[in-house]
Design an enzyme around this catalytic site. Structure first.
Site, PDB file in Angstrom:
ATOM      1  N   SER A 133       0.866  -1.177   0.000  1.00  0.00           N
ATOM      2  CA  SER A 133       0.000   0.000   0.000  1.00  0.00           C
ATOM      3  C   SER A 133       0.903   1.227   0.000  1.00  0.00           C
ATOM      4  O   SER A 133       2.053   1.154   0.437  1.00  0.00           O
ATOM      5  CB  SER A 133      -0.886   0.007   1.248  1.00  0.00           C
ATOM      6  OG  SER A 133      -1.490   1.267   1.442  1.00  0.00           O
ATOM      7  N   TYR A 146      -1.882  -0.094  10.653  1.00  0.00           N
ATOM      8  CA  TYR A 146      -1.864  -0.514   9.251  1.00  0.00           C
ATOM      9  C   TYR A 146      -0.595  -0.009   8.560  1.00  0.00           C
ATOM     10  O   TYR A 146       0.096  -0.773   7.874  1.00  0.00           O
ATOM     11  CB  TYR A 146      -3.105   0.014   8.543  1.00  0.00           C
ATOM     12  CG  TYR A 146      -3.232  -0.418   7.102  1.00  0.00           C
ATOM     13  CD1 TYR A 146      -3.680  -1.697   6.770  1.00  0.00           C
ATOM     14  CD2 TYR A 146      -2.904   0.445   6.062  1.00  0.00           C
ATOM     15  CE1 TYR A 146      -3.787  -2.098   5.445  1.00  0.00           C
ATOM     16  CE2 TYR A 146      -3.022   0.058   4.747  1.00  0.00           C
ATOM     17  CZ  TYR A 146      -3.463  -1.215   4.433  1.00  0.00           C
ATOM     18  OH  TYR A 146      -3.570  -1.613   3.125  1.00  0.00           O
ATOM     19  N   LYS A 150       2.475  -2.362   6.849  1.00  0.00           N
ATOM     20  CA  LYS A 150       2.882  -2.305   5.443  1.00  0.00           C
ATOM     21  C   LYS A 150       4.349  -1.896   5.319  1.00  0.00           C
ATOM     22  O   LYS A 150       5.072  -2.400   4.446  1.00  0.00           O
ATOM     23  CB  LYS A 150       1.976  -1.350   4.666  1.00  0.00           C
ATOM     24  CG  LYS A 150       0.535  -1.842   4.540  1.00  0.00           C
ATOM     25  CD  LYS A 150       0.453  -3.198   3.859  1.00  0.00           C
ATOM     26  CE  LYS A 150      -0.970  -3.679   3.690  1.00  0.00           C
ATOM     27  NZ  LYS A 150      -1.074  -4.993   2.992  1.00  0.00           N
TER      28      LYS A 150
END
Length: 230
Positions: A133, A146, A150
């Protein structure tokens, strides 16, 4: 027959990748937890002329990963697409231990263990694709766990790329901006899906990378909407 394992293939980006990879001469091993949605992905793959197999497993646990690896079997594996992921969104002080551990387990540990346990079944020219991402490089408030996951996965897989390079196994990282999927229906806030990437565009990038000649290494692909992050 080429064999491809795609995690998180029951809907969204994972389903789009499965459908785009599907063609005669390929077996698509589709992982997910929602059996009904997974069966629909299999139907869509069958319609494109490929063989599809639904593999239901909880990869947030090592036992679930072992179960998935056993279902994959001992035959050669041409492509491994680590797409499954979770996103717990909210102020960092409200993140619970359970949410934190699930993020670590699904977004970081599962790709690592799957690569470790399956790479010996991958011949030169095979490919591992990790759906990361822009959050690996960009800070977003309320997305701390998150973004962390990543970034960690990026560092991990860049190292694994160098370890697997001598075996002729390509490791490819894909960095999309937000994809227009049902995920956003569950996240607090106002989100403009018309300014997000269609999942099919992410799938197109994956197929481009893995279908290069075996000696061609695509390190990474970044994808975004012309209007920028949403």
């Amino acid at each position: 027959m080429e064999r491809c394992l795609i995690t998180g293939a029951s809907r969204g980006v994972g389903r789009a990748i499965a459908v785009r990879l599907a063609r005669e001469g390929r077996i698509l091993l589709l992982h997910g937890r929602d059996r009904k949605a997974l069966d629909e992905s299999c139907r869509m793959v069958h319609d494109k002329g490929a063989v599809a197999m639904a593999l239901q497993a909880d990869i947030s646990t090592l036992a679930g990963i072992e179960e998935l690896v056993a279902m994959v079997g001992q035959d050669d594996l041409n492509f491994l697409v680590n797409n499954a992921g979770v996103a717990h969104v909210g102020p960092f002080e409200q993140t619970t231990p359970k949410q934190w551990q699930e993020t670590l387990a699904v977004n970081i540990s599962a790709p690592f263990w799957l690569i470790q346990k399956l790479y010996l079944r991958m011949k030169p020219g095979s490919a591992v694709v990790n759906i990361l991402s822009v959050a690996a490089h960009t800070a977003f408030p309320r997305w701390s766990s998150y973004c962390m996951s990543k970034s960690a996965l990026e560092g991990l897989t860049r190292s694994l790329r160098e370890e697997l390079r001598p075996r002729g196994i390509r490791v490819i990282n894909v960095y999309p901006q937000a994809a227009a999927t049902a995920l956003w229906d569950k996240i607090e806030g106002t989100w403009s899906k018309d300014k997000m990437l269609p999942p099919e565009e992410i799938a197109e990038a994956v197929v481009y990378a893995v279908e290069r000649p075996g000696q061609v290494q695509v390190d990474s692909i970044s994808l975004g909407h012309i209007e920028g992050n949403q």
